[in-house]
Design a protein around this motif. Sequence first.
Motif, PDB file in Angstrom:
ATOM      1  N   ILE A 247       0.835  -1.207   0.000  1.00  0.00           N
ATOM      2  CA  ILE A 247       0.000   0.000   0.000  1.00  0.00           C
ATOM      3  C   ILE A 247       0.864   1.249   0.000  1.00  0.00           C
ATOM      4  O   ILE A 247       0.559   2.216  -0.707  1.00  0.00           O
ATOM      5  CB  ILE A 247      -0.995  -0.026   1.181  1.00  0.00           C
ATOM      6  N   ASN A 248       1.958   1.250   0.759  1.00  0.00           N
ATOM      7  CA  ASN A 248       2.864   2.403   0.725  1.00  0.00           C
ATOM      8  C   ASN A 248       3.434   2.617  -0.674  1.00  0.00           C
ATOM      9  O   ASN A 248       3.561   3.758  -1.132  1.00  0.00           O
ATOM     10  CB  ASN A 248       3.976   2.262   1.758  1.00  0.00           C
ATOM     11  N   HIS A 249       3.760   1.527  -1.369  1.00  0.00           N
ATOM     12  CA  HIS A 249       4.238   1.626  -2.754  1.00  0.00           C
ATOM     13  C   HIS A 249       3.153   2.261  -3.642  1.00  0.00           C
ATOM     14  O   HIS A 249       3.434   3.156  -4.439  1.00  0.00           O
ATOM     15  CB  HIS A 249       4.623   0.239  -3.279  1.00  0.00           C
ATOM     16  N   CYS A 250       1.920   1.793  -3.498  1.00  0.00           N
ATOM     17  CA  CYS A 250       0.814   2.331  -4.305  1.00  0.00           C
ATOM     18  C   CYS A 250       0.578   3.816  -3.998  1.00  0.00           C
ATOM     19  O   CYS A 250       0.319   4.607  -4.909  1.00  0.00           O
ATOM     20  CB  CYS A 250      -0.456   1.531  -4.070  1.00  0.00           C
ATOM     21  N   ILE A 251       0.689   4.195  -2.731  1.00  0.00           N
ATOM     22  CA  ILE A 251       0.514   5.606  -2.355  1.00  0.00           C
ATOM     23  C   ILE A 251       1.621   6.445  -2.986  1.00  0.00           C
ATOM     24  O   ILE A 251       1.359   7.481  -3.594  1.00  0.00           O
ATOM     25  CB  ILE A 251       0.489   5.757  -0.823  1.00  0.00           C
ATOM     26  N   GLU A 252       2.856   5.973  -2.845  1.00  0.00           N
ATOM     27  CA  GLU A 252       4.011   6.710  -3.373  1.00  0.00           C
ATOM     28  C   GLU A 252       3.928   6.883  -4.891  1.00  0.00           C
ATOM     29  O   GLU A 252       4.191   7.958  -5.425  1.00  0.00           O
ATOM     30  CB  GLU A 252       5.293   5.972  -3.005  1.00  0.00           C
ATOM     31  N   LYS A 253       3.541   5.820  -5.588  1.00  0.00           N
ATOM     32  CA  LYS A 253       3.488   5.850  -7.056  1.00  0.00           C
ATOM     33  C   LYS A 253       2.148   6.331  -7.591  1.00  0.00           C
ATOM     34  O   LYS A 253       1.985   6.461  -8.807  1.00  0.00           O
ATOM     35  CB  LYS A 253       3.776   4.452  -7.625  1.00  0.00           C
ATOM     36  N   ARG A 254       1.172   6.528  -6.682  1.00  0.00           N
ATOM     37  CA  ARG A 254      -0.198   6.891  -7.084  1.00  0.00           C
ATOM     38  C   ARG A 254      -0.745   5.887  -8.090  1.00  0.00           C
ATOM     39  O   ARG A 254      -1.311   6.241  -9.126  1.00  0.00           O
ATOM     40  CB  ARG A 254      -0.244   8.303  -7.649  1.00  0.00           C
ATOM     41  N   SER A 255      -0.538   4.623  -7.745  1.00  0.00           N
ATOM     42  CA  SER A 255      -0.954   3.544  -8.645  1.00  0.00           C
ATOM     43  C   SER A 255      -1.960   2.629  -7.950  1.00  0.00           C
ATOM     44  O   SER A 255      -2.001   2.558  -6.717  1.00  0.00           O
ATOM     45  CB  SER A 255       0.267   2.749  -9.106  1.00  0.00           C
ATOM     46  N   PRO A 256      -2.760   1.921  -8.713  1.00  0.00           N
ATOM     47  CA  PRO A 256      -3.763   1.030  -8.135  1.00  0.00           C
ATOM     48  C   PRO A 256      -3.158  -0.294  -7.688  1.00  0.00           C
ATOM     49  O   PRO A 256      -2.010  -0.617  -7.997  1.00  0.00           O
ATOM     50  CB  PRO A 256      -4.738   0.802  -9.293  1.00  0.00           C
ATOM     51  N   PHE A 257      -3.952  -1.054  -6.962  1.00  0.00           N
ATOM     52  CA  PHE A 257      -3.664  -2.451  -6.665  1.00  0.00           C
ATOM     53  C   PHE A 257      -4.885  -3.238  -7.101  1.00  0.00           C
ATOM     54  O   PHE A 257      -5.933  -2.667  -7.406  1.00  0.00           O
ATOM     55  CB  PHE A 257      -3.318  -2.668  -5.186  1.00  0.00           C
ATOM     56  N   GLY A 258      -4.747  -4.544  -7.174  1.00  0.00           N
ATOM     57  CA  GLY A 258      -5.862  -5.381  -7.587  1.00  0.00           C
ATOM     58  C   GLY A 258      -6.440  -6.155  -6.416  1.00  0.00           C
ATOM     59  O   GLY A 258      -5.692  -6.673  -5.581  1.00  0.00           O
ATOM     60  N   VAL A 259      -7.739  -6.215  -6.335  1.00  0.00           N
ATOM     61  CA  VAL A 259      -8.427  -7.041  -5.337  1.00  0.00           C
ATOM     62  C   VAL A 259      -8.922  -8.286  -6.049  1.00  0.00           C
ATOM     63  O   VAL A 259      -9.627  -8.198  -7.057  1.00  0.00           O
ATOM     64  CB  VAL A 259      -9.598  -6.282  -4.684  1.00  0.00           C
ATOM     65  N   VAL A 260      -8.505  -9.451  -5.533  1.00  0.00           N
ATOM     66  CA  VAL A 260      -8.894 -10.732  -6.113  1.00  0.00           C
ATOM     67  C   VAL A 260      -9.483 -11.621  -5.021  1.00  0.00           C
ATOM     68  O   VAL A 260      -8.992 -11.637  -3.894  1.00  0.00           O
ATOM     69  CB  VAL A 260      -7.702 -11.443  -6.800  1.00  0.00           C
ATOM     70  N   LEU A 261     -10.528 -12.323  -5.367  1.00  0.00           N
ATOM     71  CA  LEU A 261     -11.166 -13.252  -4.439  1.00  0.00           C
ATOM     72  C   LEU A 261     -10.243 -14.444  -4.217  1.00  0.00           C
ATOM     73  O   LEU A 261      -9.656 -14.977  -5.164  1.00  0.00           O
ATOM     74  CB  LEU A 261     -12.508 -13.720  -5.012  1.00  0.00           C
ATOM     75  N   ILE A 262     -10.139 -14.880  -2.966  1.00  0.00           N
ATOM     76  CA  ILE A 262      -9.312 -16.039  -2.634  1.00  0.00           C
ATOM     77  C   ILE A 262      -9.994 -17.317  -3.110  1.00  0.00           C
ATOM     78  O   ILE A 262     -11.168 -17.554  -2.806  1.00  0.00           O
ATOM     79  CB  ILE A 262      -9.048 -16.114  -1.117  1.00  0.00           C
TER      80      ILE A 262
ATOM     81  N   THR B  39      -9.385  -3.534 -10.208  1.00  0.00           N
ATOM     82  CA  THR B  39      -8.386  -2.589  -9.733  1.00  0.00           C
ATOM     83  C   THR B  39      -9.009  -1.679  -8.684  1.00  0.00           C
ATOM     84  O   THR B  39     -10.217  -1.393  -8.725  1.00  0.00           O
ATOM     85  CB  THR B  39      -7.801  -1.740 -10.870  1.00  0.00           C
ATOM     86  N   ALA B  40      -8.187  -1.246  -7.733  1.00  0.00           N
ATOM     87  CA  ALA B  40      -8.652  -0.373  -6.655  1.00  0.00           C
ATOM     88  C   ALA B  40      -7.695   0.808  -6.532  1.00  0.00           C
ATOM     89  O   ALA B  40      -6.480   0.614  -6.438  1.00  0.00           O
ATOM     90  CB  ALA B  40      -8.705  -1.156  -5.346  1.00  0.00           C
ATOM     91  N   ASN B  41      -8.243   2.007  -6.546  1.00  0.00           N
ATOM     92  CA  ASN B  41      -7.459   3.227  -6.344  1.00  0.00           C
ATOM     93  C   ASN B  41      -7.715   3.750  -4.941  1.00  0.00           C
ATOM     94  O   ASN B  41      -8.872   3.889  -4.521  1.00  0.00           O
ATOM     95  CB  ASN B  41      -7.817   4.290  -7.379  1.00  0.00           C
ATOM     96  N   ILE B  42      -6.641   4.049  -4.239  1.00  0.00           N
ATOM     97  CA  ILE B  42      -6.738   4.527  -2.858  1.00  0.00           C
ATOM     98  C   ILE B  42      -7.242   5.970  -2.879  1.00  0.00           C
ATOM     99  O   ILE B  42      -6.670   6.823  -3.555  1.00  0.00           O
ATOM    100  CB  ILE B  42      -5.366   4.431  -2.171  1.00  0.00           C
ATOM    101  N   VAL B  43      -8.313   6.217  -2.117  1.00  0.00           N
ATOM    102  CA  VAL B  43      -8.884   7.564  -2.073  1.00  0.00           C
ATOM    103  C   VAL B  43      -8.737   8.219  -0.702  1.00  0.00           C
ATOM    104  O   VAL B  43      -8.877   9.436  -0.568  1.00  0.00           O
ATOM    105  CB  VAL B  43     -10.363   7.576  -2.524  1.00  0.00           C
ATOM    106  N   HIS B  44      -8.446   7.419   0.330  1.00  0.00           N
ATOM    107  CA  HIS B  44      -8.264   7.973   1.680  1.00  0.00           C
ATOM    108  C   HIS B  44      -7.359   7.049   2.477  1.00  0.00           C
ATOM    109  O   HIS B  44      -7.500   5.826   2.404  1.00  0.00           O
ATOM    110  CB  HIS B  44      -9.610   8.121   2.400  1.00  0.00           C
ATOM    111  N   VAL B  45      -6.442   7.661   3.240  1.00  0.00           N
ATOM    112  CA  VAL B  45      -5.530   6.904   4.099  1.00  0.00           C
ATOM    113  C   VAL B  45      -5.540   7.527   5.487  1.00  0.00           C
ATOM    114  O   VAL B  45      -5.397   8.746   5.623  1.00  0.00           O
ATOM    115  CB  VAL B  45      -4.083   6.924   3.564  1.00  0.00           C
ATOM    116  N   GLN B  46      -5.708   6.683   6.501  1.00  0.00           N
ATOM    117  CA  GLN B  46      -5.567   7.111   7.887  1.00  0.00           C
ATOM    118  C   GLN B  46      -4.405   6.316   8.467  1.00  0.00           C
ATOM    119  O   GLN B  46      -4.499   5.089   8.624  1.00  0.00           O
ATOM    120  CB  GLN B  46      -6.845   6.832   8.681  1.00  0.00           C
ATOM    121  N   HIS B  47      -3.293   6.989   8.751  1.00  0.00           N
ATOM    122  CA  HIS B  47      -2.132   6.331   9.341  1.00  0.00           C
ATOM    123  C   HIS B  47      -2.364   6.188  10.838  1.00  0.00           C
ATOM    124  O   HIS B  47      -2.801   7.130  11.501  1.00  0.00           O
ATOM    125  CB  HIS B  47      -0.863   7.137   9.071  1.00  0.00           C
ATOM    126  N   ILE B  48      -2.079   4.991  11.360  1.00  0.00           N
ATOM    127  CA  ILE B  48      -2.226   4.734  12.791  1.00  0.00           C
ATOM    128  C   ILE B  48      -0.935   4.109  13.311  1.00  0.00           C
ATOM    129  O   ILE B  48       0.040   3.973  12.564  1.00  0.00           O
ATOM    130  CB  ILE B  48      -3.483   3.873  13.078  1.00  0.00           C
TER     131      ILE B  48
END
Length: 114
Positions: free
Chosen positions: A32-47, A66-75
């Motif tokens: 997810i950090n890679h996707c945030i840094e590159k502003r790139s999507p990741f894929g969601v696949v059913l197991i 494909t999923a694009n991150i629209v909000h991040v809350q760091h904890i």
Amino acid sequence: MYELPLFPLNTVLFPSTPIHLHIFEERYKRMINHCIEKRSPFGVVLIRRGLEALGPVAEPHHIGVTANIVHVQHIAHGRMNIVAMGEKRFRLLTLERDLYPYLAGVVRDYPIQN
């Protein structure tokens, strides 16, 4: 065709639908950090086979979204809560299990877009 980091889940993501995820495993924090840094999507696949968390990478089905991150809350401890929006369907062509600590694959849009 393009390479996409994959997030195997016990749920299906549809285009134009949000997904809320709590990211706590090291491999997915890195992804997810890679996707945030590159502003790139990741894929969601059913197991298809395996566990969603805290085990070896699960075997996914061959269609995902494909999923694009629209909000991040760091904890604490690098964990995060994210909201991602489903975008477009893809077909998984090949899996890349050894290049990254997370699952990735070569995918193409499905159905094929002209």
